[in-house]
Motif scaffolding. Structure first.
Motif, mmCIF file in Angstrom:
data_model
loop_
_atom_site.group_PDB
_atom_site.id
_atom_site.type_symbol
_atom_site.label_atom_id
_atom_site.label_comp_id
_atom_site.label_asym_id
_atom_site.label_seq_id
_atom_site.Cartn_x
_atom_site.Cartn_y
_atom_site.Cartn_z
ATOM 1 N N LYS A 233 -9.094 8.484 34.199
ATOM 2 C CA LYS A 233 -8.029 7.502 34.373
ATOM 3 C C LYS A 233 -6.700 8.038 33.848
ATOM 4 O O LYS A 233 -6.667 8.754 32.849
ATOM 5 C CB LYS A 233 -8.381 6.203 33.638
ATOM 6 C CG LYS A 233 -9.553 5.447 34.245
ATOM 7 C CD LYS A 233 -9.813 4.172 33.464
ATOM 8 C CE LYS A 233 -11.026 3.435 34.011
ATOM 9 N NZ LYS A 233 -11.313 2.200 33.246
ATOM 10 N N HIS A 234 -5.640 7.662 34.529
ATOM 11 C CA HIS A 234 -4.306 8.103 34.138
ATOM 12 C C HIS A 234 -3.701 7.118 33.141
ATOM 13 O O HIS A 234 -3.665 5.917 33.375
ATOM 14 C CB HIS A 234 -3.406 8.201 35.374
ATOM 15 C CG HIS A 234 -1.983 8.541 35.052
ATOM 16 N ND1 HIS A 234 -1.612 9.742 34.500
ATOM 17 C CD2 HIS A 234 -0.839 7.820 35.191
ATOM 18 C CE1 HIS A 234 -0.307 9.755 34.327
ATOM 19 N NE2 HIS A 234 0.187 8.604 34.731
ATOM 20 N N LEU A 235 -3.262 7.633 32.026
ATOM 21 C CA LEU A 235 -2.568 6.846 31.015
ATOM 22 C C LEU A 235 -1.262 7.547 30.674
ATOM 23 O O LEU A 235 -1.168 8.774 30.742
ATOM 24 C CB LEU A 235 -3.421 6.711 29.749
ATOM 25 C CG LEU A 235 -4.828 6.122 29.924
ATOM 26 C CD1 LEU A 235 -5.626 6.298 28.641
ATOM 27 C CD2 LEU A 235 -4.744 4.652 30.307
ATOM 28 N N ARG A 236 -0.264 6.778 30.301
ATOM 29 C CA ARG A 236 1.024 7.382 29.953
ATOM 30 C C ARG A 236 0.879 8.393 28.818
ATOM 31 O O ARG A 236 1.472 9.468 28.858
ATOM 32 C CB ARG A 236 2.019 6.302 29.548
ATOM 33 C CG ARG A 236 2.668 5.585 30.717
ATOM 34 C CD ARG A 236 3.683 4.581 30.231
ATOM 35 N NE ARG A 236 4.419 3.983 31.328
ATOM 36 C CZ ARG A 236 5.323 3.028 31.169
ATOM 37 N NH1 ARG A 236 5.590 2.581 29.946
ATOM 38 N NH2 ARG A 236 5.957 2.527 32.197
ATOM 39 N N ARG A 237 0.084 8.022 27.830
ATOM 40 C CA ARG A 237 -0.080 8.910 26.678
ATOM 41 C C ARG A 237 -1.068 10.041 26.940
ATOM 42 O O ARG A 237 -1.146 10.994 26.177
ATOM 43 C CB ARG A 237 -0.522 8.093 25.454
ATOM 44 C CG ARG A 237 -1.882 7.447 25.588
ATOM 45 C CD ARG A 237 -2.239 6.598 24.365
ATOM 46 N NE ARG A 237 -3.549 6.012 24.489
ATOM 47 C CZ ARG A 237 -3.812 4.872 25.111
ATOM 48 N NH1 ARG A 237 -2.823 4.200 25.684
ATOM 49 N NH2 ARG A 237 -5.040 4.397 25.176
#
Length: 248
Positions: A233-237
């Motif tokens: 999953k893509h997360l900003r952090r």
């Protein structure tokens, strides 16, 4: 506290017995392609509110929403029978992070949608901003029956507009239809059928997957991509390969 404005229904398009689009004119603030607004009606003394994604590009003043009429639902049956000139409340500010600015760099952007969740992708593609950084864009619309592919003509128009950059693929789960794959999206990814039909690969090194739709499809697809493509999953952090939004 959300600020509400009054919208006037301009058009209602009935695609099937249950699928319909509603076009509203309202003085809302600017929004980003991929975001959603909340619609509301006063029904039997109760304020009933639901969130719906825009189908239209932000530059288009006709605010379009793609809905399914849920007979036991509190709001959709009332929207389903609306006529031009009817009024509906809409939030002045739109919400959501399912937008192109949140997507990391990649060569191939996959847009996978089920049912009415095709809306945000159509908004993004009609607006066209921020897409020049991708070499290929794949738009996949999955539905139960071919008659449920309401926006296929628009998808085909967009494919011509993007001149080879946009690849479209329809998926039908409950019948065989020429030009469409048959089955569920997670299985078609797992067995390689989707990539084979499109002619592009889902690779953690150069692909990003946007998932929008039925929560079960989103979860199952994420699991397949994790297990078979080593995607996360893509997360900003912590940048990753999958961005999702659930449609209930």
């Amino acid at each position: 506290m959300a600020e509400w404005v009054t919208g006037k229904v301009k058009q209602v398009e009935h695609w099937t017995d249950s699928l319909f689009s509603i076009v509203v004119n309202a003085p809302i603030n600017d929004f980003a392609a991929g975001q959603y607004a909340k619609l509301s009606l006063e029904i039997d003394g109760e304020r009933v509110t639901r969130a719906y994604s825009f189908v239209n590009a932000p530059s288009n003043e006709n605010l379009e929403f793609y809905l399914v009429n849920v007979p036991e639902g509190k709001l959709s049956p009332h929207l389903h029978v609306m006529q031009p000139g009817s009024e509906v409340m809409i939030t002045k500010e739109s919400q959501g992070f399912f937008v192109i600015d949140e997507i990391p760099e990649c060569d191939t952007l996959w847009m996978l949608a089920t049912g009415t969740a095709i809306g945000p992708f159509l908004s993004i593609l009609q607006e066209g901003k921020g897409l020049e950084r991708f070499k290929n864009i794949v738009l996949v619309h999955a539905a139960r029956f071919s008659r449920d592919l309401s926006y296929l003509p628009l998808m085909q128009q967009l494919q011509q507009r993007y001149n080879g950059k946009l690849h479209i693929q329809t998926v039908v789960s409950r019948e065989e239809t020429p030009g469409s794959l048959t089955g569920r999206v997670p299985a078609l990814i797992e067995n390689g059928s989707l990539e084979s039909a499109v002619g592009l690969t889902m690779d953690a090194n150069d692909s990003h997957i946007m998932l929008c739709g039925n929560p079960q499809m989103v979860r199952d697809t994420q699991q397949v991509l994790k297990d078979t493509r080593e995607m996360r999953k893509h997360l900003r952090r912590k940048p990753g390969h999958m961005t999702s939004e659930h449609y209930w």
